[in-house]
Motif scaffolding. Structure first.
Motif, PDB file in Angstrom:
ATOM      1  N   GLY A  51       0.658  -1.337  -0.111  1.00 19.88           N
ATOM      2  CA  GLY A  51      -0.102   0.188   0.063  1.00 19.88           C
ATOM      3  C   GLY A  51       0.917   1.198  -0.110  1.00 19.88           C
ATOM      4  O   GLY A  51       1.978   1.189   0.279  1.00 19.88           O
ATOM      5  N   GLU A  52       0.149   2.649  -0.275  1.00 17.92           N
ATOM      6  CA  GLU A  52       1.152   3.646  -0.473  1.00 17.92           C
ATOM      7  C   GLU A  52       1.270   4.091   1.165  1.00 17.92           C
ATOM      8  O   GLU A  52       0.740   3.692   1.885  1.00 17.92           O
ATOM      9  N   SER A  55      -1.037   4.104   4.426  1.00 17.50           N
ATOM     10  CA  SER A  55      -2.107   3.068   4.271  1.00 17.50           C
ATOM     11  C   SER A  55      -2.517   2.206   5.318  1.00 17.50           C
ATOM     12  O   SER A  55      -3.325   1.682   5.611  1.00 17.50           O
ATOM     13  N   GLY A  56      -1.408   2.341   6.422  1.00 17.02           N
ATOM     14  CA  GLY A  56      -1.544   1.651   7.628  1.00 17.02           C
ATOM     15  C   GLY A  56      -0.907   0.386   7.789  1.00 17.02           C
ATOM     16  O   GLY A  56      -1.023  -0.478   8.575  1.00 17.02           O
ATOM     17  N   LYS A  57       0.000   0.019   6.689  1.00 16.33           N
ATOM     18  CA  LYS A  57       0.515  -1.050   6.751  1.00 16.33           C
ATOM     19  C   LYS A  57       1.843  -1.349   7.712  1.00 16.33           C
ATOM     20  O   LYS A  57       1.846  -2.173   8.484  1.00 16.33           O
ATOM     21  N   ASN A 239      -5.375   0.173   2.128  1.00 15.24           N
ATOM     22  CA  ASN A 239      -5.585   1.669   1.762  1.00 15.24           C
ATOM     23  C   ASN A 239      -6.352   2.399   2.649  1.00 15.24           C
ATOM     24  O   ASN A 239      -7.434   2.070   3.136  1.00 15.24           O
ATOM     25  N   ARG A 240      -5.794   3.732   3.342  1.00 14.48           N
ATOM     26  CA  ARG A 240      -6.424   4.321   4.093  1.00 14.48           C
ATOM     27  C   ARG A 240      -6.941   3.545   5.455  1.00 14.48           C
ATOM     28  O   ARG A 240      -7.955   3.858   5.935  1.00 14.48           O
ATOM     29  N   GLY A 241      -6.028   2.738   5.769  1.00 10.70           N
ATOM     30  CA  GLY A 241      -6.239   1.993   6.976  1.00 10.70           C
ATOM     31  C   GLY A 241      -7.183   0.863   7.024  1.00 10.70           C
ATOM     32  O   GLY A 241      -7.475   0.022   8.100  1.00 10.70           O
TER      33      GLY A 241
END
Length: 590
Positions: A51-52, A55-57, A239-241
């Motif tokens: 993920g970008e 993104s929460g990774k 994406n976005r958490g």
């Protein structure tokens, strides 16, 4: 902490994450970084989370190992590791689990290794803390651990400090620390993002060997989709958490279902770059030069500009132009026989970082220099910028010998040649506002009135697609991609003719990387800019460059059009570089 008194059921995942949410308290209120994460990781399996940035990774990984910042906490859900819920576990319990049961390989080796402690003592500290060695045998176990991580002459390396290691060696040291206690789960957070492709492949191969021999599970955090598909059994896309898609790695990358995953794959230069961006190539394979047989004296087109290397003569630039030949290529910069030699401290020996390098950059085009770490590409770039003085050879900019420039002429040169550096975090002054950062070169060179300079700064923000509201912000308030756009705006402030881009996108995730590369290409078309593009990422080079010079151990070994280098490489070293690109065999359907 809810603890299980029974052993994990046979066949149950080593790690189960269920409905986990992570929240950070900020001055502007709570930020929900992760929302409702569900994932499993089996014993001996490698799982990649992609993920970008933002993104929460990494937040998910840090929640698993209990290393969230002080203002962050898991607000709901469970993290079951070997049948025990780690959510709410005391710090004492987590200290026992960290290292011993869950190992960590962090991203940046320079900031995660103690610069004033020897490598061996840092590994010994881990072994002693978990009771896996005694004072009597710890030195032997340290050497065994470093040797297992693939470090040559491990006994001598254990006595060295981090600054005496190359980037690849430092990363091996972090892997050694992460696996020193033989954990059941290893979290590898962007373990090779700053390394060139061949070193990256070597280290990942070593990590694969070590983890498979020990049956270690791996949670791989990466923005490189090719690497994820090549090294992981399954991929989780965030994406976005939130998790938007997960499944078998090849299936996710070759047939993405979610629009966000499709966007990631499309933007990823390391995955089938040619098929994703076929429109960027202006040079054709049919017009590529023959480095070994086409002397530059006979050149009548721009391709001959990059005919250079140990077996090829330096380009003779003025021959056709002097005779008034209108078809002669127009070079913005010409480098001939460039050499940089350093004295080795405490020795009479000398080290040649760059040897007899020759190339030229056609005006309005992009020439990339690629090679492994230590190949001399950055040293070459810094000599072009006149940050380093060459030992021998010449650099001519618009016909002027750069070495002879003084006073006003040198000042003019520095305005016309600007750099963009690799790290958008350290290349911007954290104490300056964005407005002051961009206006600083205008102020220094006294370009226009204060009103005109302010208008120029606003125009530059528009050029790099940043809102005017950024003017009063500081670098710490911007994302990595926004910071790099500010760095590009600063480089454009003085309307340069040549920009030297030294690894300008290596620290960015694939979507931001794609945006920055597109921005550079659009600015080149609009302003006629020329680029010298330094990179270890060959897939990025394929997207951005017209011509490519391949360096090895300070020398040019091959030079041709980008299309020729990537479709018909002639030198074995170039072929080895191309074969090391993660995911280069994937069949991506986009």
């Amino acid at each position: 902490m809810a603890r299980s008194t029974e052993r994990v059921a046979a066949g149950a995942p080593l790690l189960q994450v269920r409905d986990v949410a992570v929240e950070f308290q900020t001055i502007d209120g709570p930020v929900h970084a992760v929302e409702g994460i569900d994932l499993d990781l089996a014993a001996g399996e490698t799982l990649a989370i992609v993920g970008e940035s933002g993104s929460g990774k990494s937040t998910t990984a840090m929640a698993v190992i209990g290393l969230l910042p002080g203002n962050g906490k898991v607000t709901r859900g469970s993290i079951m590791f070997e049948g025990e819920d780690l959510v709410g576990a005391s710090e004492g319990v987590m200290r026992t689990i960290r290292g011993r049961s869950i190992g960590l390989v962090p991203q940046d080796p320079m900031s995660n290794l103690n610069p004033v402690a020897k490598i061996g003592s840092q590994i010994a500290e881990t072994l002693l803390a978990h009771g896996l060695a005694t004072r009597r045998d710890v030195d032997r176990k340290v050497v065994e651990t470093l040797a297992a991580a693939g470090l040559p002459d491990a006994a001598a390396r254990a006595k060295q400090y981090p600054h005496e290691f190359s980037g690849g060696m430092r990363q091996r040291a972090l892997i050694a620390i992460g696996l020193a206690c033989d954990p059941k789960l290893l979290i590898a957070d962007e373990p090779t993002s700053a390394l060139d492709v061949t070193v990256q492949k070597t280290i990942l191969d070593q990590l694969d060997r070590m983890t498979s021999e020990r049956g270690t599970s791996v949670m791989l955090i990466t923005h490189d989709l090719g690497l994820a598909a090549e090294r992981a059994a399954r991929v989780v896309v965030m994406n976005r958490g939130r998790i938007v898609e997960q499944g078998p790695a090849r299936q996710i990358l070759e047939d993405p279902q979610h629009p966000y995953t499709q966007a990631l794959v499309k933007a990823a230069p390391s995955v089938a770059a040619v098929r994703l961006r076929p429109d960027v190539f202006r040079a054709s394979a049919s017009s590529a030069p023959e480095p070994d047989i086409a002397p530059a004296e006979e050149a009548t087109d721009a391709e001959a500009a990059v005919v250079a290397g140990p077996t090829a003569p330096a380009p003779v630039v003025g021959a056709a132009a002097a005779e008034g030949d209108a078809s002669a290529p127009d070079y913005i910069i010409e480098v001939e026989g460039l050499t940089k030699v350093y004295s080795v401290r405490g020795s009479k020996e000398e080290f040649a970082a760059v040897q007899d390098v020759s190339f030229a950059i056609p005006r309005g085009e992009t020439v990339a220099i690629v090679g492994e770490s230590g190949s001399g590409k950055t040293t070459t770039a810094r000599m072009v910028l006149r940050v380093f003085e060459p030992t021998s050879g010449s650099i001519r900019f618009d016909g002027q010998d750069v070495a002879k420039l003084k006073g006003g002429d040198l000042k003019q040169f520095r305005q016309r040649v600007q750099p963009i550096f690799q790290d958008p975090y350290s290349s911007l002054n954290p104490m300056f506002s964005i407005e002051r950062i961009i206006s600083e070169p205008l102020d220094f060179y006294k370009r226009g009135s204060s009103k005109e300079r302010a208008a120029r700064v606003r125009q530059l923000l528009d050029d790099v697609a940043l809102p005017q509201t950024m003017l009063r912000r500081y670098p710490s308030e911007l994302s990595g991609g926004q910071r790099q756009r500010v760095a590009i705006a600063r480089a454009l402030a003085l309307s340069p003719d040549l920009i030297v881009c030294d690894e300008p996108v290596s620290a960015l995730d694939v979507l931001v990387q794609d945006q920055v590369l597109t921005l550079l290409r659009d600015l080149q078309r609009e302003y006629g800019l020329s680029y010298l593009f330094i990179s270890h990422d060959l897939a990025v080079v394929r997207l951005i460059s017209d011509y490519v010079c391949v360096m090895k151990e300070g020398r040019l070994v091959e030079a041709a059009s980008s299309e020729e280098i990537f479709t018909n490489p002639r030198d074995p070293y170039t072929r080895r570089l191309l074969a090391s690109i993660p995911g280069n065999e994937l069949d991506i359907a986009v």
